[in-house]
Design a protein around this motif. Structure first.
Motif, short mmCIF file in Angstrom:
data_model
loop_
_atom_site.label_atom_id
_atom_site.label_comp_id
_atom_site.label_asym_id
_atom_site.label_seq_id
_atom_site.Cartn_x
_atom_site.Cartn_y
_atom_site.Cartn_z
N VAL A 1 0.83 -1.22 0.00
CA VAL A 1 0.00 0.00 0.00
C VAL A 1 0.86 1.26 0.00
N GLU A 2 1.97 1.24 0.76
CA GLU A 2 2.79 2.46 0.84
C GLU A 2 3.51 2.76 -0.47
N GLU A 3 3.49 1.80 -1.41
CA GLU A 3 4.08 2.06 -2.74
C GLU A 3 3.01 2.15 -3.83
N SER A 4 1.78 2.30 -3.40
CA SER A 4 0.69 2.26 -4.38
C SER A 4 0.29 3.64 -4.88
N PHE A 5 1.17 4.63 -4.67
CA PHE A 5 0.89 5.99 -5.19
C PHE A 5 0.84 5.93 -6.71
N VAL A 6 0.04 6.83 -7.28
CA VAL A 6 -0.14 6.77 -8.74
C VAL A 6 1.02 7.47 -9.46
N LYS A 7 1.29 7.02 -10.69
CA LYS A 7 2.43 7.54 -11.46
C LYS A 7 1.90 8.13 -12.76
N LEU A 8 1.74 9.44 -12.78
CA LEU A 8 1.07 10.11 -13.89
C LEU A 8 1.80 9.94 -15.22
N ARG A 9 3.12 9.84 -15.18
CA ARG A 9 3.90 9.73 -16.43
C ARG A 9 4.70 8.44 -16.47
N TRP A 10 4.12 7.38 -16.04
CA TRP A 10 4.82 6.08 -15.96
C TRP A 10 4.98 5.50 -17.36
N ARG A 11 6.18 5.63 -17.90
CA ARG A 11 6.40 5.20 -19.28
C ARG A 11 6.43 3.67 -19.41
N LEU A 12 5.99 3.23 -20.54
CA LEU A 12 5.97 1.81 -20.88
C LEU A 12 7.35 1.17 -20.77
N ASP A 13 8.37 1.91 -21.19
CA ASP A 13 9.72 1.32 -21.21
C ASP A 13 10.42 1.39 -19.85
N ARG A 14 9.67 1.79 -18.80
CA ARG A 14 10.22 1.79 -17.44
C ARG A 14 9.71 0.60 -16.64
N VAL A 15 8.93 -0.26 -17.28
CA VAL A 15 8.26 -1.33 -16.54
C VAL A 15 8.94 -2.67 -16.81
N ASP A 16 9.36 -3.35 -15.75
CA ASP A 16 9.87 -4.71 -15.92
C ASP A 16 8.69 -5.63 -16.20
N VAL A 17 8.88 -6.54 -17.14
CA VAL A 17 7.80 -7.48 -17.46
C VAL A 17 8.36 -8.91 -17.31
N PRO A 18 8.51 -9.34 -16.04
CA PRO A 18 9.19 -10.61 -15.78
C PRO A 18 8.50 -11.83 -16.38
N TRP A 19 7.24 -11.67 -16.82
CA TRP A 19 6.53 -12.81 -17.40
C TRP A 19 6.94 -13.05 -18.86
N LEU A 20 7.74 -12.15 -19.43
CA LEU A 20 8.21 -12.35 -20.81
C LEU A 20 9.69 -12.67 -20.79
N LYS A 21 10.12 -13.52 -21.68
CA LYS A 21 11.55 -13.85 -21.74
C LYS A 21 12.15 -13.29 -23.01
#
Ligand code: AMP
Ligand code: MG
Length: 340
Positions: free
Chosen positions: A320-340
């Motif tokens: 919860v303490e990290e659930s603040f919203v990210k208005l400019r959260w870019r696609l290329d900043r997201v780790d997608v560990p479910w893809l190899k």
């Protein structure tokens, strides 16, 4: 009404990045049990962030109840709650996040923050069977050409100013078209464009792998106000120019990555002319073309729920303490560990 399976695990996903408030309920196997979307419609057709957020807060309870009713499960069956953490409009995102935190706390289940852009691509893959596509994600707020490389979705090209959907919406509003439930501006414009016959010269701006739509919009609105062109011809020419730009960038990303699939996703994906253009370039590169089904093209809770499942299965939870919203959260900043 679906039949409840007690061995199944379920994710409830909340989408509230802009004008849509939506709740999706999905089994961990990817089966969508509910996907309720309540769109905020203003008098002018624009989105005022605080007014949209007020709408979301007002409808949230009803939309959640309707989703459970449609899914045929009860709140205690929910295993995780996912929510769109960004990018988007601050007041709207915060309202969605607040509903998500409250539900997760009440149900004592983990919370998973999801990137909205990643979700548009993942629901497209789930619904079309695409595995590793070059994705063109075009909506009211985003215009991105992306593909998976080295642990993340990488942005190969994007708009330098306004989004494609926004460009169409502003022009449609200027032309006096109405935004109605079930008939977004882009769809109304598409109908008129289909009757256009004359291609009017308008700015075409591709800069490297990026593109710019604001000059095109200004020129089209200026011609509209002069009243010398037929509206159908202007709609047709606006579409042809804007769609050619995004298609050109997508084709170059395809040639560069040598991927064998093209996926069209986001609200503007519903447009038949855009689909035709992308299909043509995909075929030229021996790539399979797929388009997200209409129900999952526009912003929806099911895509958030599905991406929440993918992330959660790979150990992602959002305290919860990290659930603040990210208005400019870019696609290329997201780790997608479910893809190899
Ligand atoms: P989203 O931002 O993903 O919720 O998608 C909404 C955007 O999709 C708005 O800009 C709509 O005008 C646009 N849109 C919906 N249907 C169509 C269509 N048939 N052609 C073009 N744009 C559309
Ligand atoms: Mg929307």
């Amino acid at each position: 009404m679906q039949v409840h399976d007690s061995r199944q695990r379920y994710c409830l996903g909340i989408e509230a990045t802009a004008d849509d408030f939506s709740v999706g309920i999905l089994g961990f196997d990817g089966k969508v049990l509910a996907n309720i979307i309540d769109v905020f419609l203003s008098e002018t057709g624009g989105i005022h962030p605080r007014e949209a957020a007020r709408h979301h807060a007002e409808v949230a309870g009803t939309v959640v109840s309707r989703a459970f009713q449609q899914a045929g499960i009860t709140p205690k069956d929910v295993t995780i709650v996912a929510f769109s953490q960004g990018p988007g409009l601050g007041p709207c995102l915060r309202t969605g996040a607040t509903v998500a935190r409250a539900l997760a706390a009440y149900l004592s289940v983990p919370l998973v923050g999801v990137n909205h852009s990643v979700a548009h691509i993942e629901i497209g893959k789930l619904k079309t069977g695409a595995r590793d596509p070059v994705a063109l994600y075009v909506s009211g707020g985003n215009t991105i050409v992306a593909a998976f490389e080295c642990g993340r979705y990488r942005v190969f090209g994007e708009t330098l100013d306004i989004a494609l959907g926004n460009c169409l919406d502003v022009f449609a509003r200027e032309a006096g078209l109405r935004h109605r439930r079930g008939m977004p501006f882009g769809a109304a414009l598409e109908q008129l464009a289909a009757k256009g016959e004359k291609l009017i010269a308008l700015p075409y701006t591709v800069k490297g792998m990026d593109l710019s739509l604001s000059g095109l919009l200004t020129a089209a609105v200026t011609l509209l106000r002069k009243g010398e062109c037929k509206l159908e011809d202007l709609c047709y020419s606006l579409q042809e120019n804007a769609f050619s730009m995004v298609t050109e960038v997508t084709e170059r990303a395809l040639a560069h990555t040598e991927k064998k699939e093209v996926l069209l996703t986001g609200g503007v994906a519903a447009n038949k002319r855009l689909q035709t253009m992308l299909k043509a370039i995909a075929e030229e590169h021996d790539a399979r073309f797929s388009v997200v089904p209409r129900e999952f093209a526009t912003d929806n809770g099911a895509m958030i729920a599905w991406t929440g499942v993918l992330a959660y299965r790979h150990g992602v939870v959002t305290p919860v303490e990290e659930s603040f919203v990210k208005l400019r959260w870019r696609l290329d900043r997201v780790d997608v560990p479910w893809l190899k």
